[in-house]
Motif scaffolding. Structure first.
Motif, PDB file in Angstrom:
ATOM      1  N   ASP A 191       5.707   1.177  13.351  1.00 49.24           N
ATOM      2  CA  ASP A 191       4.356   1.009  13.034  1.00 49.24           C
ATOM      3  C   ASP A 191       3.861   0.264  14.581  1.00 49.24           C
ATOM      4  OD1 ASP A 191       4.174   2.213  10.602  1.00 49.24           O
ATOM      5  OD2 ASP A 191       4.578   0.257   9.662  1.00 49.24           O
ATOM      6  N   GLU A 215      -1.915  -0.733  13.668  1.00 49.30           N
ATOM      7  CA  GLU A 215      -1.846  -0.315  12.444  1.00 49.30           C
ATOM      8  C   GLU A 215      -1.488  -1.387  11.528  1.00 49.30           C
ATOM      9  OE1 GLU A 215      -0.154   4.578  13.109  1.00 49.30           O
ATOM     10  OE2 GLU A 215       1.321   2.821  13.233  1.00 49.30           O
ATOM     11  N   THR A 237       5.200  -1.796   3.036  1.00 54.43           N
ATOM     12  CA  THR A 237       6.284  -0.952   2.100  1.00 54.43           C
ATOM     13  C   THR A 237       6.742  -1.811   1.016  1.00 54.43           C
ATOM     14  OG1 THR A 237       8.204  -1.279   3.637  1.00 54.43           O
ATOM     15  CG2 THR A 237       6.987   0.722   3.924  1.00 54.43           C
ATOM     16  N   ALA A 272      -3.460  -2.817   8.460  1.00 52.75           N
ATOM     17  CA  ALA A 272      -2.734  -3.015   6.910  1.00 52.75           C
ATOM     18  C   ALA A 272      -2.933  -4.414   6.648  1.00 52.75           C
ATOM     19  CB  ALA A 272      -1.315  -2.305   7.215  1.00 52.75           C
ATOM     20  N   ASP A 331       0.631  -1.319  -0.009  1.00 50.12           N
ATOM     21  CA  ASP A 331      -0.035   0.044   0.145  1.00 50.12           C
ATOM     22  C   ASP A 331       0.730   1.329   0.073  1.00 50.12           C
ATOM     23  OD1 ASP A 331       1.044   0.055   2.468  1.00 50.12           O
ATOM     24  OD2 ASP A 331      -1.009  -0.227   3.619  1.00 50.12           O
ATOM     25  N   GLY A 332       2.206   1.005   0.050  1.00 52.09           N
ATOM     26  CA  GLY A 332       2.959   2.159   0.220  1.00 52.09           C
ATOM     27  C   GLY A 332       3.157   3.180   1.372  1.00 52.09           C
ATOM     28  N   ASP A 333       2.304   2.455   2.301  1.00 50.97           N
ATOM     29  CA  ASP A 333       2.269   3.290   3.561  1.00 50.97           C
ATOM     30  C   ASP A 333       2.759   2.410   4.796  1.00 50.97           C
ATOM     31  OD1 ASP A 333       1.725   5.074   5.555  1.00 50.97           O
ATOM     32  OD2 ASP A 333      -0.513   4.740   5.594  1.00 50.97           O
ATOM     33  N   THR A 334       1.840   1.626   5.179  1.00 59.51           N
ATOM     34  CA  THR A 334       2.337   0.543   6.368  1.00 59.51           C
ATOM     35  C   THR A 334       3.263  -0.585   5.549  1.00 59.51           C
ATOM     36  OG1 THR A 334       0.314   1.223   7.557  1.00 59.51           O
ATOM     37  CG2 THR A 334       1.329  -0.889   8.302  1.00 59.51           C
ATOM     38  N   VAL A 352       7.270  -4.031   7.084  1.00 60.55           N
ATOM     39  CA  VAL A 352       6.602  -2.848   7.423  1.00 60.55           C
ATOM     40  C   VAL A 352       7.681  -1.943   8.335  1.00 60.55           C
ATOM     41  CG1 VAL A 352       4.462  -4.212   8.082  1.00 60.55           C
ATOM     42  CG2 VAL A 352       6.248  -4.049   9.769  1.00 60.55           C
ATOM     43  N   GLN A 353       7.213  -0.946   8.720  1.00 61.98           N
ATOM     44  CA  GLN A 353       8.182   0.309   9.387  1.00 61.98           C
ATOM     45  C   GLN A 353       8.342  -0.460  10.927  1.00 61.98           C
ATOM     46  OE1 GLN A 353       9.946   2.248   7.737  1.00 61.98           O
ATOM     47  NE2 GLN A 353       8.681   2.023   5.766  1.00 61.98           N
TER      48      GLN A 353
END
Length: 338
Positions: free
Chosen positions: A268, A272, A241, A276, A236-239, A264-265
């Motif tokens: 997070d 979240e 990656t 995701a 999703d480019g957010d959570t 994931v980051q």
């Protein structure tokens, strides 16, 4: 391939083969042609094969149980494999034996109009069945060649019916040639040669079917197009990656298992990440509806570990390790990308 499309082709082949089997056997009784006997057994075996395919399709629809939590989708592969065994033993080996006996002990064909008339009728009926199978296959074949369709199709029914019908048409032509030469020369050996050729043809087709169905039984991954759709749906480019690695497996022709480790980051939260993952699963099912079982494992992306893989020797595209890996080295058992 849709189940309805496969069923339509199977039923068309079943009706054609049952009528042809009866006609061929009557022709054998009146003419004594070994080609007619081999062809009647061939058509009878094909009829039984279509019955097996229908039975496999019915059994595959059973609900999953605690003992079989992923369901019974592979029943269709099992029954398709049984078809190859029946075609080899009942169809191919019987025809080879009958052809050998006729070559060794030839006799003249009587009432020639029976086998010739039945063969013409059988060719027309098989063309109808073959045309139905081609029409149904074209709905899902896309731009793939026929060879690719038979080799890559995850649903076994249409490739089986296609190869059976093709073998039946070629076999009928061989039988007609053998009977024609036997009548023209007065030598029944030609009838036996035609029968022997039919047997060899059926054995070759049976081996091809067995090899392709064996691959499905062992478990095949999703097609390249489906894999790309899944990859695009996960991130999703957010959570989420990226995808660290992913595996797919067909549990049945229309049931796909997807297992992936997603990046994931590190900051997070659990909520979240959980949200995701749920969103990614929904996107996967929208992109590839046959993805029924999905397992997504979050992990912190590590470029060095991802390049090496947790097991480089078994990671697609990665070089095999030259020496045993140190458990503490990057990508080793103690470093899974964290």
């Amino acid at each position: 391939m849709s189940a309805s499309g496969g069923t339509k082709a199977i039923v068309a082949a079943l009706v054609a083969n049952l009528s042809i089997a009866v006609a061929k056997f009557v022709a054998f009784l009146f003419s004594g042609s070994s080609s007619m006997l081999a062809e009647s057994v061939h058509s009878l075996a094909d009829s039984g094969n279509q019955g097996l395919l229908l039975l496999g399709g019915k059994k595959a629809k059973r609900e999953a149980t605690p003992q079989h939590p992923f369901g019974y989708g592979r029943e269709r592969y099992i029954y398709a494999f049984l078809v190859s065994i029946v075609l080899f033993s009942v169809g191919g080996m019987f025809a080879v034996y009958e052809g050998y006996e006729k070559i060794k002990h030839p006799h003249e064909i009587t009432a020639w109009y029976w086998p010739v008339g039945v063969l013409v009728f059988a060719i027309i009926a098989e063309i109808f069945s073959f045309r139905t199978a081609i029409k149904e296959s074209n709905q899902t074949r896309g731009d793939r060649s026929w060879t690719e369709f038979v080799r890559r199709s995850k649903a076994p029914e249409l490739p089986v019916v296609l190869l059976e019908d093709l073998g039946a048409l070629v076999g009928l032509i061989l039988a007609l040639g053998g009977v024609g030469l036997a009548l023209a020369t007065g030598n029944g050996v030609w009838d036996g040669i035609g029968t022997l050729c039919i047997g060899i043809l059926l054995i070759v087709i049976a081996i091809i079917l067995a090899a392709e169905t064996k691959s499905l039984l062992l478990g095949e991954s999703a097609g390249l197009e489906e894999v790309e759709k899944i990859k695009a749906a996960v991130v999703d480019g957010d959570t989420v990656t990226g995808i660290i690695h992913m595996r797919t497996l067909h549990l049945g022709p229309e049931e796909l298992l997807v297992a992936a480790k997603i990046a994931v980051q590190h900051d997070d939260t659990a909520v979240e990440i959980a949200n995701a993952i749920n969103a990614a699963e929904n996107r996967i099912r929208e992109a590839v509806p046959i993805a029924r079982v999905i397992y997504l494992e979050p992990d912190i992306f590590n470029a060095e570990a991802a390049a090496a893989g947790t097991n480089p020797g078994k990671t697609p595209g990665a070089p095999a390790p030259q020496t045993p890996q140190d458990p503490g080295a990057p990508g080793g058992p103690k470093d899974l990308g964290h």
